[in-house]
Design a protein around this motif. Structure first.
Motif, PDB file in Angstrom:
ATOM      1  N   THR A 280      41.686  40.877  48.593  1.00 16.73           N
ATOM      2  CA  THR A 280      40.325  41.430  48.563  1.00 16.73           C
ATOM      3  C   THR A 280      40.334  42.920  48.257  1.00 16.73           C
ATOM      4  O   THR A 280      39.519  43.416  47.469  1.00 16.73           O
ATOM      5  N   SER A 282      42.524  44.635  46.556  1.00 18.04           N
ATOM      6  CA  SER A 282      42.829  44.851  45.138  1.00 18.04           C
ATOM      7  C   SER A 282      41.622  44.518  44.270  1.00 18.04           C
ATOM      8  O   SER A 282      41.344  45.211  43.275  1.00 18.04           O
ATOM      9  N   LEU A 283      40.907  43.458  44.627  1.00 23.56           N
ATOM     10  CA  LEU A 283      39.704  43.099  43.872  1.00 23.56           C
ATOM     11  C   LEU A 283      38.641  44.187  43.970  1.00 23.56           C
ATOM     12  O   LEU A 283      37.964  44.500  42.983  1.00 23.56           O
ATOM     13  N   ARG A 286      39.567  46.983  41.736  1.00 25.05           N
ATOM     14  CA  ARG A 286      39.425  46.689  40.308  1.00 25.05           C
ATOM     15  C   ARG A 286      37.972  46.525  39.878  1.00 25.05           C
ATOM     16  O   ARG A 286      37.557  47.026  38.822  1.00 25.05           O
ATOM     17  N   PHE A 287      37.192  45.817  40.690  1.00 20.36           N
ATOM     18  CA  PHE A 287      35.825  45.472  40.274  1.00 20.36           C
ATOM     19  C   PHE A 287      34.742  46.236  41.028  1.00 20.36           C
ATOM     20  O   PHE A 287      33.574  46.192  40.637  1.00 20.36           O
ATOM     21  N   ILE A 292      32.110  42.560  44.730  1.00 21.36           N
ATOM     22  CA  ILE A 292      32.789  41.652  45.655  1.00 21.36           C
ATOM     23  C   ILE A 292      31.821  41.177  46.735  1.00 21.36           C
ATOM     24  O   ILE A 292      31.826  40.001  47.129  1.00 21.36           O
TER      25      ILE A 292
END
Length: 407
Positions: A280, A282-283, A286-287, A292
């Protein structure tokens, strides 16, 4: 924390090696002490159902007592840690959880519904201290590592997700005269071990000094649109998770599934809550946290639709897995967003307000869950989730279109 200290910390290079060590300690302690809530969630409502007479509508009251305890513990936990530091505060929380679990075990031995609620309250009160783990993970971390630190600390819940329900299954009949009393005794042992692990925590403590700057007023911080949306999404994700999860074990039993199936359903649910924590962070990096959180809210919608599609074990377990994953994205993402709304000198009071708001609403959701389940049914309970998740999605998309205001 003083403004001078804040500037010194901000200017000094952050040693993420110490941060990673603290994350490991917090994750292990979370795995041990974090087994207490799944144990409570898995058996408290079923045990209460057996203790009550003809009126079963209060069967989820021990779970509500747990959540009310968490809401009541948020401010004392933050104030205690502000004064004495993270390590003594967290150890105190673990010992309170041990005390609560022993009270709950005694309640089942004595067949006392009231004492079961009191024990659950103290276990929940202690959970407020554990909720600070995710913020403590950021205390020694660089800004770039903070989202991952929050998520990695919560991976301890993966172990807790298995350890808690398996403790229930292995110890539920340990006290032959009182089913499930052994589960709470097991919970007491695990929290004592968690207290021992926390002795290795290494987070510097800077006691506040009288007359020093404490940042902006809490009202000014709370009026920020960024804060309102972040807390609103995290609050709704947690409240809807608690709303459905609290009723799920009892609903499974009411739909003629076995006690062990209900316990294993909670195990799959808690695994789904924490396994995504491995990625989570890392997501989010990135985003972005907002995307998220949006995915988490969509998963909560999918949970409700799955629950409404049928009442087989597959439908229950599938809904609970979606519920746990949606909570993970919504809550961790919301927490990351909250950390962007305050300055270092403001962190304790903002974190306390954040958790108080979240668990105050979660307590209401948990309490209403049992009433709606008994009088409206599992289907009505899941329908309630839909407008809440959709409203939060709308607020989140509105906030994403705005330009964030500087602190």
């Amino acid at each position: 924390m003083t403004a001078a200290v804040d500037r010194t910390i901000a200017a000094a290079p952050v040693d993420d090696r110490r941060a990673r060590r603290n994350v490991l300690v917090l994750a292990i302690a979370g795995a041990l002490g974090g087994a207490a809530p799944p144990i409570n969630f898995a058996v408290a409502s079923i045990a209460a159902y057996n203790l009550l007479g003809d009126d079963k509508s209060l069967a989820t009251l021990p779970i509500t007592a747990f959540v009310v305890g968490t809401a009541c513990g948020t401010v004392p936990a933050a104030l205690l840690m502000r004064r004495v530091g993270r390590k003594p505060g967290f150890v105190t929380g673990m010992l309170i959880s041990t005390f609560g679990a022993l009270l709950a075990a005694s309640a089942l031995i004595q067949a006392s519904f009231a004492l079961l609620c009191v024990g659950s309250f103290f276990v929940g009160f202690a959970a407020a201290f554990a909720q600070q783990f995710r913020f403590a993970a950021t205390d020694t971390a660089s800004p770039a590592f903070r989202p991952r630190a929050i998520a990695l600390v919560m991976t301890g819940g993966v172990v807790a997700a298995v350890l808690g329900p398996q403790t229930v299954i292995q110890t539920a009949s340990l006290v032959t005269s009182a089913p499930f009393a052994g589960a709470f005794l097991g919970s007491a042992v695990l929290t004592l071990l968690g207290a021992g692990v926390l002795l290795f925590l290494d987070i510097p403590h800077f006691p506040p000094k009288a007359g020093t700057a404490r940042g902006r007023r809490i009202g000014e911080i709370a009026r920020q649109p960024e804060f309102l949306v972040a807390v609103g999404c995290a609050m709704s994700a947690y409240a809807m998770m608690s709303f459905v999860m609290t009723a799920a074990p009892l609903a499974m039993v009411m739909h003629h599934h076995s006690d062990n199936s209900a316990v294993l359903g909670i195990q799959w649910h808690v695994l789904a809550m924490y396994i995504p924590s491995f990625f989570t962070g890392s997501l989010i990096g990135r985003f972005g946290a907002r995307r998220i959180v949006a995915i988490g809210l969509i998963l909560l919608l999918a949970c409700s639709l799955t629950a409404l599609a049928g009442s087989s074990i597959a439908h229950f377990w599938g809904a609970l897995i979606l519920l746990g994953t949606g909570w993970n994205f919504g809550f961790i993402g919301g927490t990351a967003l909250v950390t962007e709304t305050y300055r270092p000198a403001e962190k304790e009071k903002v974190q306390a307000l954040n958790d108080f708001l979240i668990f105050g609403v979660v307590a209401l959701a948990s309490f209403s869950s049992g009433e709606i389940l008994v009088f409206g049914g599992w289907e009505v309970l899941n329908i309630v989730v839909l407008p809440v998740a959709l409203t939060c999605l709308g607020a989140l998309f509105w906030q994403m279109r705005r330009r964030p205001q500087p602190l």
